[in-house]
Design a protein around this motif. Structure first.
Motif, PDB file in Angstrom:
ATOM      1  N   PRO A 201       4.292   2.607  15.937  1.00 23.20           N
ATOM      2  CA  PRO A 201       4.723   2.666  14.534  1.00 23.20           C
ATOM      3  C   PRO A 201       4.697   4.088  13.987  1.00 23.20           C
ATOM      4  O   PRO A 201       3.833   4.886  14.347  1.00 23.20           O
ATOM      5  N   PHE A 202       5.657   4.405  13.123  1.00 21.77           N
ATOM      6  CA  PHE A 202       5.725   5.697  12.430  1.00 21.77           C
ATOM      7  C   PHE A 202       5.342   5.479  10.964  1.00 21.77           C
ATOM      8  O   PHE A 202       5.939   4.629  10.295  1.00 21.77           O
ATOM      9  N   PHE A 203       4.366   6.231  10.490  1.00 22.60           N
ATOM     10  CA  PHE A 203       3.967   6.180   9.094  1.00 22.60           C
ATOM     11  C   PHE A 203       4.324   7.516   8.450  1.00 22.60           C
ATOM     12  O   PHE A 203       3.560   8.487   8.514  1.00 22.60           O
ATOM     13  N   LEU A 204       5.522   7.574   7.861  1.00 19.97           N
ATOM     14  CA  LEU A 204       5.958   8.792   7.198  1.00 19.97           C
ATOM     15  C   LEU A 204       5.438   8.795   5.767  1.00 19.97           C
ATOM     16  O   LEU A 204       5.190   7.747   5.167  1.00 19.97           O
ATOM     17  N   GLY A 205       5.283   9.998   5.208  1.00 15.63           N
ATOM     18  CA  GLY A 205       4.687  10.095   3.882  1.00 15.63           C
ATOM     19  C   GLY A 205       3.217   9.737   3.893  1.00 15.63           C
ATOM     20  O   GLY A 205       2.687   9.248   2.894  1.00 15.63           O
ATOM     21  N   HIS A 206       2.540   9.976   5.022  1.00 13.88           N
ATOM     22  CA  HIS A 206       1.117   9.671   5.166  1.00 13.88           C
ATOM     23  C   HIS A 206       0.357  10.901   5.668  1.00 13.88           C
ATOM     24  O   HIS A 206       0.917  11.759   6.356  1.00 13.88           O
ATOM     25  N   THR A 207      -0.923  10.943   5.332  1.00 14.74           N
ATOM     26  CA  THR A 207      -1.800  12.011   5.821  1.00 14.74           C
ATOM     27  C   THR A 207      -3.080  11.399   6.367  1.00 14.74           C
ATOM     28  O   THR A 207      -3.388  10.225   6.086  1.00 14.74           O
ATOM     29  N   ILE A 208      -3.811  12.174   7.135  1.00 17.33           N
ATOM     30  CA  ILE A 208      -5.094  11.698   7.643  1.00 17.33           C
ATOM     31  C   ILE A 208      -6.173  12.001   6.614  1.00 17.33           C
ATOM     32  O   ILE A 208      -6.228  13.101   6.048  1.00 17.33           O
ATOM     33  N   LEU A 209      -7.021  11.006   6.339  1.00 13.69           N
ATOM     34  CA  LEU A 209      -8.114  11.176   5.381  1.00 13.69           C
ATOM     35  C   LEU A 209      -9.390  11.614   6.057  1.00 13.69           C
ATOM     36  O   LEU A 209     -10.068  12.533   5.598  1.00 13.69           O
ATOM     37  N   GLN A 210      -9.733  10.953   7.162  1.00 20.31           N
ATOM     38  CA  GLN A 210     -10.983  11.298   7.839  1.00 20.31           C
ATOM     39  C   GLN A 210     -11.024  10.694   9.239  1.00 20.31           C
ATOM     40  O   GLN A 210     -10.298   9.753   9.549  1.00 20.31           O
ATOM     41  N   ALA A 211     -11.890  11.286  10.052  1.00 15.89           N
ATOM     42  CA  ALA A 211     -12.220  10.736  11.364  1.00 15.89           C
ATOM     43  C   ALA A 211     -13.667  10.262  11.308  1.00 15.89           C
ATOM     44  O   ALA A 211     -14.511  10.916  10.689  1.00 15.89           O
ATOM     45  N   GLU A 212     -13.937   9.126  11.916  1.00 16.50           N
ATOM     46  CA  GLU A 212     -15.289   8.594  11.917  1.00 16.50           C
ATOM     47  C   GLU A 212     -15.759   8.379  13.348  1.00 16.50           C
ATOM     48  O   GLU A 212     -14.959   8.169  14.254  1.00 16.50           O
ATOM     49  N   ILE A 222      -6.004   6.807   7.541  1.00 13.58           N
ATOM     50  CA  ILE A 222      -4.862   7.514   6.970  1.00 13.58           C
ATOM     51  C   ILE A 222      -4.537   6.902   5.607  1.00 13.58           C
ATOM     52  O   ILE A 222      -5.029   5.820   5.263  1.00 13.58           O
ATOM     53  N   ALA A 223      -3.714   7.581   4.829  1.00 13.99           N
ATOM     54  CA  ALA A 223      -3.276   7.051   3.539  1.00 13.99           C
ATOM     55  C   ALA A 223      -1.916   7.626   3.187  1.00 13.99           C
ATOM     56  O   ALA A 223      -1.537   8.707   3.645  1.00 13.99           O
ATOM     57  N   GLN A 224      -1.204   6.908   2.361  1.00  9.48           N
ATOM     58  CA  GLN A 224       0.085   7.381   1.853  1.00  9.48           C
ATOM     59  C   GLN A 224      -0.151   8.540   0.882  1.00  9.48           C
ATOM     60  O   GLN A 224      -1.208   8.626   0.251  1.00  9.48           O
ATOM     61  N   VAL A 225       0.825   9.460   0.777  1.00  9.87           N
ATOM     62  CA  VAL A 225       0.719  10.566  -0.174  1.00  9.87           C
ATOM     63  C   VAL A 225       1.803  10.446  -1.229  1.00  9.87           C
ATOM     64  O   VAL A 225       2.890   9.894  -0.978  1.00  9.87           O
ATOM     65  N   ASP A 226       1.509  10.981  -2.439  1.00  8.86           N
ATOM     66  CA  ASP A 226       2.491  10.948  -3.511  1.00  8.86           C
ATOM     67  C   ASP A 226       3.360  12.200  -3.472  1.00  8.86           C
ATOM     68  O   ASP A 226       3.291  12.998  -2.520  1.00  8.86           O
ATOM     69  N   GLU A 227       4.162  12.396  -4.521  1.00 12.15           N
ATOM     70  CA  GLU A 227       5.081  13.534  -4.533  1.00 12.15           C
ATOM     71  C   GLU A 227       4.365  14.872  -4.621  1.00 12.15           C
ATOM     72  O   GLU A 227       4.950  15.926  -4.356  1.00 12.15           O
ATOM     73  N   ARG A 228       3.079  14.857  -4.961  1.00 11.48           N
ATOM     74  CA  ARG A 228       2.271  16.092  -4.990  1.00 11.48           C
ATOM     75  C   ARG A 228       1.395  16.207  -3.749  1.00 11.48           C
ATOM     76  O   ARG A 228       0.453  16.983  -3.725  1.00 11.48           O
ATOM     77  N   TRP A 229       1.678  15.401  -2.728  1.00 11.79           N
ATOM     78  CA  TRP A 229       0.974  15.423  -1.446  1.00 11.79           C
ATOM     79  C   TRP A 229      -0.486  14.975  -1.565  1.00 11.79           C
ATOM     80  O   TRP A 229      -1.304  15.291  -0.706  1.00 11.79           O
ATOM     81  N   GLN A 230      -0.790  14.202  -2.622  1.00  7.81           N
ATOM     82  CA  GLN A 230      -2.142  13.691  -2.806  1.00  7.81           C
ATOM     83  C   GLN A 230      -2.233  12.242  -2.308  1.00  7.81           C
ATOM     84  O   GLN A 230      -1.296  11.459  -2.487  1.00  7.81           O
ATOM     85  N   PRO A 231      -3.357  11.857  -1.675  1.00  5.26           N
ATOM     86  CA  PRO A 231      -3.510  10.487  -1.187  1.00  5.26           C
ATOM     87  C   PRO A 231      -3.410   9.466  -2.316  1.00  5.26           C
ATOM     88  O   PRO A 231      -3.917   9.684  -3.415  1.00  5.26           O
ATOM     89  N   VAL A 232      -2.740   8.365  -2.026  1.00  2.75           N
ATOM     90  CA  VAL A 232      -2.577   7.288  -3.001  1.00  2.75           C
ATOM     91  C   VAL A 232      -3.674   6.251  -2.768  1.00  2.75           C
ATOM     92  O   VAL A 232      -3.721   5.631  -1.687  1.00  2.75           O
ATOM     93  N   PRO A 233      -4.583   6.051  -3.735  1.00  3.09           N
ATOM     94  CA  PRO A 233      -5.661   5.066  -3.555  1.00  3.09           C
ATOM     95  C   PRO A 233      -5.110   3.667  -3.274  1.00  3.09           C
ATOM     96  O   PRO A 233      -4.098   3.250  -3.844  1.00  3.09           O
ATOM     97  N   GLY A 234      -5.769   2.973  -2.394  1.00  4.44           N
ATOM     98  CA  GLY A 234      -5.370   1.614  -2.065  1.00  4.44           C
ATOM     99  C   GLY A 234      -4.386   1.512  -0.924  1.00  4.44           C
ATOM    100  O   GLY A 234      -4.005   0.400  -0.537  1.00  4.44           O
TER     101      GLY A 234
END
Length: 369
Positions: A201-212, A222-234
């Motif tokens: 699967p390809f998750f575009l518009g996403h960034t990595i939040l953390q490794a555990e 990982i999480a989706q990012v908004d137009e300002r490249w900030q993670p979208v909660p939820g």
């Protein structure tokens, strides 16, 4: 102190191509490389090149590397391995470490072809074992036959990301996902399609939040990012992985060009800070040229042509190449490079080089005012 017609620093595709081009005009050429094996990135590339036959399409990178080494040998090029160049000084004098000795060699011309280094992205857990560059994963699998891990997350969907992801699948890894903060795949569609056909699967518009993980990578969120490249909660998603590969770009190796006093210019389209060069790779330091990724990030096909342009310029500067023949050869190489950059992926390079040439013209005008 030894003196050579041409010293080339780096035995990758650009360096070897520069050496071959210069040696055929009769120059005494030596190539220094800090690695135990020559060939640079080519020997990690088991995939077939994409594009036209003129630019080695349908040939595998390591085969091209072997051909370059054989051609360099026939041309009489001396390749010195395990040789780290630690200094480049006025008068085109280099300082090179070989074993337990430091040697100084003077050159009539020098080509810097030192390549680039991988970029990293800091995030919580990024220092855990298992977080590696995509190039490092490629080296482990393709050069040393070592699988980097079992379950992998690839961060970055440019050419490096999609190509290395497919090669990790070939090595027996399970690629759990491909992610990229951009909303479009940056690599060639033909490479991305091969990965997609395997079900990754390809998750575009996403960034990595953390490794555990406890002492090593055990999962990644990982999480989706908004137009300002900030993670979208939820929008968080967690994958059970033991390896996180970062394919987030390269930075040109400019240490030697900066040490030599080259005029530098910041061009994000070429990877950041690079030496300002003419079309043949000539820098602001007379007799000093830059080729390949050390002068701006491009594909290996471009690096080889740019290397040949630098080798030709070095031969011409020293009077080894007939002026008319060199002019014709240079035109041939420039036209080949233009064709290679002719598609949409070349727009970034063309725009960046236009900015560079304008900066050079402005600097020359200031110097003559």
């Amino acid at each position: 102190m030894k003196r050579r017609d041409l010293i080339i620093i780096g035995a990758g595709p650009a360096g070897l191509s520069a050496a071959i081009e210069a040696a055929q005009y009769g120059l005494d050429v030596v190539v220094y490389d800090e690695n135990a094996l020559p060939g640079g990135q080519l020997f990690k590339q088991i995939h077939k090149f994409f594009g036209s036959k003129e630019h080695r399409a349908r040939e595998r990178g390591f085969r091209i590397g072997q051909q370059l080494l054989e051609e360099a040998g026939r041309a009489g090029v001396e390749v010195v391995l395990g040789a780290q160049v630690i200094g480049l000084y006025d008068g085109l004098i280099i300082q090179v470490v070989r074993g337990d000795r430091i040697e100084r060699v003077r050159a009539n011309a020098v080509v810097i072809a030192t390549g680039a280094s991988e970029n990293m992205v800091p995030f919580p857990g990024w220092t855990l074992p298992g977080v590696i560059g995509a190039g490092a994963a490629q080296t482990m699998a393709n050069l040393h036959g070592v699988r980097p891990g079992n379950d992998l997350l690839m961060v970055g969907c440019g050419n490096v990301g999609v190509v290395v992801a497919y090669q990790m699948l070939q090595a027996g890894c399970r690629v759990q996902a491909m992610i990229d903060a951009s909303r479009a795949i940056g690599g060639y569609g033909v490479h991305a399609a091969k990965v997609a056909r395997t079900g990754v699967p390809f998750f575009l518009g996403h960034t990595i939040l953390q490794a555990e993980g406890d002492g090593k990578v055990e999962s990644a969120t990982i999480a989706q990012v908004d137009e300002r490249w900030q993670p979208v909660p939820g929008t968080e998603k967690t994958f059970a992985v033991d390896t996180i590969c970062l394919a987030v770009g390269l930075t040109p190796a400019t240490q030697l060009s900066r040490m030599a006093g080259c005029t530098m210019i910041n061009l994000p389209g070429l990877g950041g800070l690079v030496p300002a060069t003419a079309q043949n790779g000539a820098t602001s330091v007379p007799g000093l040229y830059v080729a390949g990724d050390a002068g701006g990030i491009e594909e290996a096909s471009s690096a080889m042509i740019r290397g040949r342009l630098a080798g030709l310029a070095a031969a011409r500067r020293q009077g080894f190449a007939d002026s008319q023949a060199a002019e014709s050869r240079g035109q041939e190489l420039h036209e080949s490079l233009d064709r290679l950059r002719g598609g949409p992926f070349g727009e970034r390079i063309r725009a960046a080089e236009e900015l560079m040439h304008k900066a050079l013209e402005k600097e020359a005008a200031c110097q003559t005012a």
